[in-house]
Design an enzyme around this catalytic site. Structure first.
Site, PDB file in Angstrom:
ATOM      1  N   PRO A 127       0.982  -1.121  -0.076  1.00  0.00           N
ATOM      2  CA  PRO A 127      -0.024   0.148   0.082  1.00  0.00           C
ATOM      3  C   PRO A 127       0.959   1.404   0.083  1.00  0.00           C
ATOM      4  O   PRO A 127       1.858   1.364   0.807  1.00  0.00           O
ATOM      5  CB  PRO A 127      -0.726  -0.219   1.339  1.00  0.00           C
ATOM      6  CG  PRO A 127       0.090  -1.055   2.206  1.00  0.00           C
ATOM      7  CD  PRO A 127       0.800  -2.097   1.321  1.00  0.00           C
ATOM      8  N   MET A 128       0.399   2.240  -0.773  1.00  0.00           N
ATOM      9  CA  MET A 128       1.115   3.620  -0.775  1.00  0.00           C
ATOM     10  C   MET A 128       0.386   4.447  -1.060  1.00  0.00           C
ATOM     11  O   MET A 128      -0.257   4.801  -1.929  1.00  0.00           O
ATOM     12  CB  MET A 128       2.195   3.640  -1.867  1.00  0.00           C
ATOM     13  CG  MET A 128       3.546   2.775  -1.488  1.00  0.00           C
ATOM     14  SD  MET A 128       5.044   2.845  -2.748  1.00  0.00           S
ATOM     15  CE  MET A 128       4.372   1.854  -4.001  1.00  0.00           C
ATOM     16  N   ALA A 129       0.168   5.543   0.136  1.00  0.00           N
ATOM     17  CA  ALA A 129      -0.700   6.666   0.032  1.00  0.00           C
ATOM     18  C   ALA A 129      -0.240   7.545  -1.165  1.00  0.00           C
ATOM     19  O   ALA A 129       1.193   7.688  -1.397  1.00  0.00           O
ATOM     20  CB  ALA A 129      -0.696   7.202   1.392  1.00  0.00           C
TER      21      ALA A 129
ATOM     22  N   CYS B 183       1.721   2.302  10.472  1.00  0.00           N
ATOM     23  CA  CYS B 183       2.055   3.623   9.747  1.00  0.00           C
ATOM     24  C   CYS B 183       2.545   4.793  10.761  1.00  0.00           C
ATOM     25  O   CYS B 183       1.698   4.874  11.961  1.00  0.00           O
ATOM     26  CB  CYS B 183       0.889   4.300   8.969  1.00  0.00           C
ATOM     27  SG  CYS B 183       1.148   6.025   8.397  1.00  0.00           S
TER      28      CYS B 183
ATOM     29  N   LYS C 206      -1.182  -5.346   8.631  1.00  0.00           N
ATOM     30  CA  LYS C 206       0.117  -4.824   8.211  1.00  0.00           C
ATOM     31  C   LYS C 206       0.907  -4.055   9.350  1.00  0.00           C
ATOM     32  O   LYS C 206       0.367  -3.053   9.909  1.00  0.00           O
ATOM     33  CB  LYS C 206       0.146  -4.209   6.988  1.00  0.00           C
ATOM     34  CG  LYS C 206       1.624  -3.686   6.547  1.00  0.00           C
ATOM     35  CD  LYS C 206       1.531  -2.980   5.026  1.00  0.00           C
ATOM     36  CE  LYS C 206       2.975  -2.629   4.853  1.00  0.00           C
ATOM     37  NZ  LYS C 206       3.225  -0.986   4.995  1.00  0.00           N
TER      38      LYS C 206
ATOM     39  N   GLY D 141      10.309  -5.124   2.954  1.00  0.00           N
ATOM     40  CA  GLY D 141      11.418  -4.141   3.255  1.00  0.00           C
ATOM     41  C   GLY D 141      12.367  -4.105   2.436  1.00  0.00           C
ATOM     42  O   GLY D 141      13.072  -5.401   2.483  1.00  0.00           O
ATOM     43  N   ASP D 142      12.700  -3.164   1.580  1.00  0.00           N
ATOM     44  CA  ASP D 142      14.006  -3.221   0.636  1.00  0.00           C
ATOM     45  C   ASP D 142      13.899  -4.172  -0.363  1.00  0.00           C
ATOM     46  O   ASP D 142      15.127  -4.641  -0.613  1.00  0.00           O
ATOM     47  CB  ASP D 142      15.101  -3.479   1.768  1.00  0.00           C
ATOM     48  CG  ASP D 142      15.356  -2.217   2.749  1.00  0.00           C
ATOM     49  OD1 ASP D 142      14.553  -1.247   2.702  1.00  0.00           O
ATOM     50  OD2 ASP D 142      16.050  -2.235   3.702  1.00  0.00           O
TER      51      ASP D 142
ATOM     52  N   ARG E 207       8.293   0.747  -2.524  1.00  0.00           N
ATOM     53  CA  ARG E 207       9.044   1.517  -3.408  1.00  0.00           C
ATOM     54  C   ARG E 207       9.914   1.010  -4.571  1.00  0.00           C
ATOM     55  O   ARG E 207       9.780   1.846  -5.682  1.00  0.00           O
ATOM     56  CB  ARG E 207      10.131   2.253  -2.767  1.00  0.00           C
ATOM     57  CG  ARG E 207       9.806   3.205  -1.261  1.00  0.00           C
ATOM     58  CD  ARG E 207      10.584   3.384  -0.156  1.00  0.00           C
ATOM     59  NE  ARG E 207      11.180   2.144   0.446  1.00  0.00           N
ATOM     60  CZ  ARG E 207      12.458   1.997   1.235  1.00  0.00           C
ATOM     61  NH1 ARG E 207      12.981   3.018   1.618  1.00  0.00           N
ATOM     62  NH2 ARG E 207      12.545   0.892   1.674  1.00  0.00           N
TER      63      ARG E 207
HETATM   64  C1  FMN Z   1       4.988   6.807  -0.586  1.00  0.00           C
HETATM   65  C2  FMN Z   1       4.601   5.745   0.299  1.00  0.00           C
HETATM   66  C3  FMN Z   1       3.447   5.639   0.773  1.00  0.00           C
HETATM   67  C4  FMN Z   1       3.176   4.660   1.718  1.00  0.00           C
HETATM   68  N1  FMN Z   1       1.764   4.563   2.340  1.00  0.00           N
HETATM   69  C5  FMN Z   1       1.526   3.284   2.932  1.00  0.00           C
HETATM   70  C6  FMN Z   1       0.206   3.130   3.389  1.00  0.00           C
HETATM   71  O1  FMN Z   1      -0.679   3.853   3.056  1.00  0.00           O
HETATM   72  N2  FMN Z   1      -0.052   2.044   4.086  1.00  0.00           N
HETATM   73  C7  FMN Z   1       1.087   1.316   4.581  1.00  0.00           C
HETATM   74  O2  FMN Z   1       0.748   0.304   5.577  1.00  0.00           O
HETATM   75  N3  FMN Z   1       1.977   1.443   4.339  1.00  0.00           N
HETATM   76  C8  FMN Z   1       2.380   2.801   3.435  1.00  0.00           C
HETATM   77  N4  FMN Z   1       3.493   2.755   2.959  1.00  0.00           N
HETATM   78  C9  FMN Z   1       4.699   1.743   3.444  1.00  0.00           C
HETATM   79  C10 FMN Z   1       5.056   0.557   2.363  1.00  0.00           C
HETATM   80  O3  FMN Z   1       3.885  -0.106   2.134  1.00  0.00           O
HETATM   81  C11 FMN Z   1       6.153  -0.246   2.849  1.00  0.00           C
HETATM   82  O4  FMN Z   1       5.727  -0.995   3.791  1.00  0.00           O
HETATM   83  C12 FMN Z   1       7.444   0.402   2.939  1.00  0.00           C
HETATM   84  O5  FMN Z   1       7.659   1.211   1.727  1.00  0.00           O
HETATM   85  C13 FMN Z   1       8.515  -0.489   2.912  1.00  0.00           C
HETATM   86  O6  FMN Z   1       8.587  -1.547   1.681  1.00  0.00           O
HETATM   87  P1  FMN Z   1       9.616  -1.373   0.253  1.00  0.00           P
HETATM   88  O7  FMN Z   1      10.968  -1.183   0.992  1.00  0.00           O
HETATM   89  O8  FMN Z   1       9.189  -2.218  -0.476  1.00  0.00           O
HETATM   90  O9  FMN Z   1       9.403   0.139  -0.036  1.00  0.00           O
HETATM   91  C14 FMN Z   1       4.170   3.633   2.169  1.00  0.00           C
HETATM   92  C15 FMN Z   1       5.483   3.722   1.551  1.00  0.00           C
HETATM   93  C16 FMN Z   1       5.607   4.985   0.604  1.00  0.00           C
HETATM   94  C17 FMN Z   1       7.037   5.203   0.022  1.00  0.00           C
END
Ligand code: FMN
Length: 339
Positions: A16-18, A100, A139, A201-202, A225
């Protein structure tokens, strides 16, 4: 991999990404090969008050399914009612945001604040599981801090009240994005709970996805990301998980995806918001390509669909014909305030 009776194939999940995960981006990731896509987080309280903006976040389409819609809130009855609402809107899975660390969410007592109040977290999960027919997932992060790494205990209690899978972002709330994600915690959670654990994560390359699965035994890998400007990471990770060499992604495909994404975003959100949402996203599509610096300068000022599409076409013109430029690895976004 199954979450309840929802099949996730391949076991690759768009996190999820806001501000990012509206229908166009979810569709791109699904088409590229994600087995499950997640919405941006949606406020249970906003649903309760009938916010028009929030209703917009609940738009969905059949082609993107299975879809997980994430809800955040701090009151069991309100979150449970919101879960019913998102189920009716088309969610195949309801995900509870318990990780979050954004101030606005913490102030509401939600997100990773729930890791400080496990009784409330469990009450929210129990009420939600009772309220909907679809599977409910959570989550979480490792804990509020290292000293207070409550993820195993909390996950066990969540599973006891019916939570069907846990996604673990392997950092503490206090960490934000500092330091490397501690995949060892994912491996420990896999041993500790009888439901699927989604590691997060990562993961920035197909190889990272394979390594996370191998090192942790997680049932699925969540990528957030790493998919920004690079939805093809799901195609490459699916290749790698199937034992094939990850396919090369020619730069032209990436720009074609960017162009589609910009157009779909404008059709979905309207030109004003659609272009603004796509300014940063289109810069991620341009990473590593010849002319990316000029692209970023111009794209960040784009006001209209034609401005932004023009920037992408100019970038495409810069490419040598048939250039098989590999999609470069997305670097972590520094200091991003999200979970
Ligand atoms: C721009 C952005 C918005 C995010 N919004 C949410 C969200 O709405 N809910 C949530 O549980 N995590 C949110 N995250 C966290 C990601 O879902 C994820 O847990 C975190 O980025 C680590 O994973 P990654 O290393 O693959 O980026 C957000 C991350 C980013 C970068």
């Amino acid at each position: 991999m199954l979450i309840g009776d929802v099949k996730i194939d391949p076991p690759l999940v768009l996190g999820p990404m806001a501000g990012m995960n509206s229908v166009p981006f979810r569709l791109l990731c699904r088409r590229a090969g994600a087995g499950l896509v997640c919405s941006e987080m949606v406020s249970a309280t906003a649903i309760h008050y009938g916010s028009v903006k929030t209703e917009g976040l609940l738009e969905t389409c059949p082609e993107e399914r299975p879809l997980s819609i994430q809800v955040f809130g701090a009151e069991p009855a309100i979150v449970a009612a919101a879960a019913q609402h998102v189920e009716a809107a088309g969610a195949d899975i309801v995900d509870l945001n318990m990780g979050c660390p954004v101030r606005k969410v913490l102030k509401a007592g939600a997100g990773s604040m729930l890791m400080k109040d496990p009784d409330l977290a469990v009450a929210i999960a129990a009420a939600t599981v009772k309220a909907v027919r679809v599977p409910v997932t959570a989550k979480i992060r490792i804990g509020w801090s290292r000293q207070d790494a409550s993820y195993v205990e909390l996950s066990r209690r969540l599973v006891d009240v019916g939570v069907a899978a846990i996604a673990l972002h392997a950092r503490t709330a206090g960490q934000g994005y500092r330091g490397a994600a501690d995949w060892g915690t994912i491996a420990r959670l896999v041993e500790a709970v009888p439901v699927p654990v989604i590691g997060n994560g990562d993961v920035f390359t197909a190889e990272d996805a394979v390594r996370m699965m191998g090192e942790t035994g997680c049932a699925a890998v969540m990528i957030a990301r790493g998919a920004l400007g690079n939805p093809f990471i799901f195609a490459q990770a699916a290749d790698a998980l199937a034992g094939r060499p990850p396919r090369a992604i020619p730069a032209r495909w990436r720009l074609a995806a960017a162009l589609w994404h910009v157009q779909a975003s404008v059709l979905h959100h309207g030109e004003y918001l659609g272009v603004r949402r796509m300014r940063a996203m289109s810069c991620w599509y341009s990473r590593g390509l010849p002319g990316a610096a000029a692209f970023r300068r111009d794209a960040c000022r784009a006001e209209t669909l034609s401005d932004l599409a023009g920037c992408i076409l100019a970038l495409a013109r810069n490419l040598p014909h048939n250039a098989a430029v590999e999609a470069p690895v997305s670097a972590p976004l520094e200091d991003t305030p999200f979970a």
